[in-house]
Design a protein around this motif. Sequence first.
Motif, short mmCIF file in Angstrom:
data_model
loop_
_atom_site.label_atom_id
_atom_site.label_comp_id
_atom_site.label_asym_id
_atom_site.label_seq_id
_atom_site.Cartn_x
_atom_site.Cartn_y
_atom_site.Cartn_z
N ILE A 260 -35.53 -7.58 12.11
CA ILE A 260 -34.81 -7.08 13.29
C ILE A 260 -33.75 -8.08 13.75
O ILE A 260 -32.58 -7.73 13.92
CB ILE A 260 -35.80 -6.79 14.43
CG1 ILE A 260 -36.82 -5.71 13.99
CG2 ILE A 260 -35.06 -6.37 15.70
CD1 ILE A 260 -37.96 -5.51 14.96
N SER A 261 -34.17 -9.33 13.94
CA SER A 261 -33.25 -10.33 14.51
C SER A 261 -32.10 -10.67 13.58
O SER A 261 -30.98 -10.94 14.03
CB SER A 261 -34.02 -11.60 14.88
OG SER A 261 -34.56 -12.21 13.71
N LYS A 262 -32.36 -10.65 12.28
CA LYS A 262 -31.32 -10.99 11.31
C LYS A 262 -30.63 -9.76 10.73
O LYS A 262 -29.73 -9.89 9.89
CB LYS A 262 -31.92 -11.82 10.17
CG LYS A 262 -32.55 -13.14 10.61
CD LYS A 262 -31.53 -14.08 11.22
CE LYS A 262 -32.17 -15.41 11.58
NZ LYS A 262 -31.20 -16.33 12.21
N LYS A 263 -31.09 -8.58 11.15
CA LYS A 263 -30.52 -7.32 10.68
C LYS A 263 -30.43 -7.28 9.15
O LYS A 263 -29.36 -7.09 8.56
CB LYS A 263 -29.13 -7.11 11.30
CG LYS A 263 -29.16 -7.00 12.81
CD LYS A 263 -27.77 -6.80 13.40
CE LYS A 263 -27.83 -6.71 14.91
NZ LYS A 263 -26.49 -6.52 15.53
N LEU A 264 -31.57 -7.53 8.54
CA LEU A 264 -31.62 -7.57 7.07
C LEU A 264 -31.30 -6.22 6.48
O LEU A 264 -31.68 -5.17 7.02
CB LEU A 264 -33.00 -8.04 6.62
CG LEU A 264 -33.47 -9.42 7.09
CD1 LEU A 264 -34.81 -9.76 6.44
CD2 LEU A 264 -32.43 -10.50 6.77
N ASN A 265 -30.62 -6.21 5.33
CA ASN A 265 -30.37 -4.95 4.63
C ASN A 265 -31.60 -4.54 3.84
O ASN A 265 -32.60 -5.27 3.78
CB ASN A 265 -29.13 -5.06 3.74
CG ASN A 265 -29.27 -6.15 2.68
OD1 ASN A 265 -30.35 -6.33 2.09
ND2 ASN A 265 -28.18 -6.87 2.42
N ASN A 266 -31.56 -3.39 3.21
CA ASN A 266 -32.72 -2.86 2.51
C ASN A 266 -33.17 -3.76 1.36
O ASN A 266 -34.37 -3.92 1.11
CB ASN A 266 -32.42 -1.45 1.99
CG ASN A 266 -32.29 -0.44 3.11
OD1 ASN A 266 -32.80 -0.67 4.21
ND2 ASN A 266 -31.62 0.67 2.84
N THR A 267 -32.22 -4.35 0.68
CA THR A 267 -32.56 -5.21 -0.45
C THR A 267 -33.28 -6.47 0.03
O THR A 267 -34.29 -6.89 -0.56
CB THR A 267 -31.29 -5.62 -1.22
OG1 THR A 267 -30.63 -4.44 -1.70
CG2 THR A 267 -31.63 -6.54 -2.39
#
Length: 369
Positions: A260-267
Amino acid sequence: MQIESHPSNQLQPEHITLIRETATAAEQARQLLPEQLELIYQQQWFKMLVPKQYGGLEMDLNSEVRLIEALAWADGSLGWVITLCTGAGWFGGFLDPQYAKEIFANRDICLAGSGAPTGTAAITEEGYLINGTWQYASGALNTTHFTANCNITQNGEPVLNKNGEQLIRPFVFKKEEVNVISAWAYNGMVATGSHSFEVKDVVVPEKRIFKIDPSAIKVNSPLYIYPFHQLAEATLAANISGMAIHFIDLCKDTFQQKRISKKLNNTQSAELDEVLNWSMSRMNHARASFYDDVDRSWKNYASNDPLNQSVNLQSVSQSSRKLAKKARQIVDELFPYCGLDAARTQSELNRVWRDIHTASQHSLLTFSV
């Protein structure tokens, strides 16, 4: 994926809460806190391996190892102190019965000590004159008694055993006979207070010397017939396993927050899932093998079955090392994914990481069998 037979199942929820909520303060105090010790006394965790006839629990090895893992999972320092002091309580099976009955009557009994033969015991008419210094006595600030190995001498000369080697025997010292030397200055396992201690010109009577050997057992029980070497290996490996599972549990929450905090992508999110699931899978496999070997070996002794005893003991030694090594590897592989919070000395992640790396320096599990 989940950790199978999770250590948390071995402890009452309120006990876990107390241990976890006091862990940071204990590290700041550099020793276990009174409320932690009170819980230990109430649950008789220092008496896990003390003979029943002296008021101890005399737990089966397979049950004791699982409880030790759970306590180390709750907190590394607390679990380690209980493990080392519980191991010394096992010596109750070899002590003079009257003396053992006397010291173990104390609800708060705790024996800390060292297996290194760095002291001397000179034979005198009154008993043994002891001098020496020993390192790494976990729980030294909370103990009531100390145990330590000494080289036996007479008239200034070494006393030899039947093989022509220096005779070494363990002794029990009262707390007031010992000087604790503040020496535990390491970055992990801080609350264990694993300080050095010394004894100077103390005369110890015969009843406080003992011998760890099947021929010297004073309590007829499979627990004291089981070799101390494998008992020690298994309980130390269980400590490292418990700490590693604690780290894995923390990673679950950390990874979720990071998504959430780093807004990671799906990969990136999939990579976190993959490394976490792979870690749990390997941990499950190593623990299953370890407990199979411990249970099989203990069954040999509990049922007085000599079949394959030596082979099963060798398996315990091997699987203890494999579990400890795998736990260390898993924690180190997970660490870079945890972000800077894992490097912040005040964080729980960092404390667990420091604890497992400090505990893993114990020489008993360093080298291959």
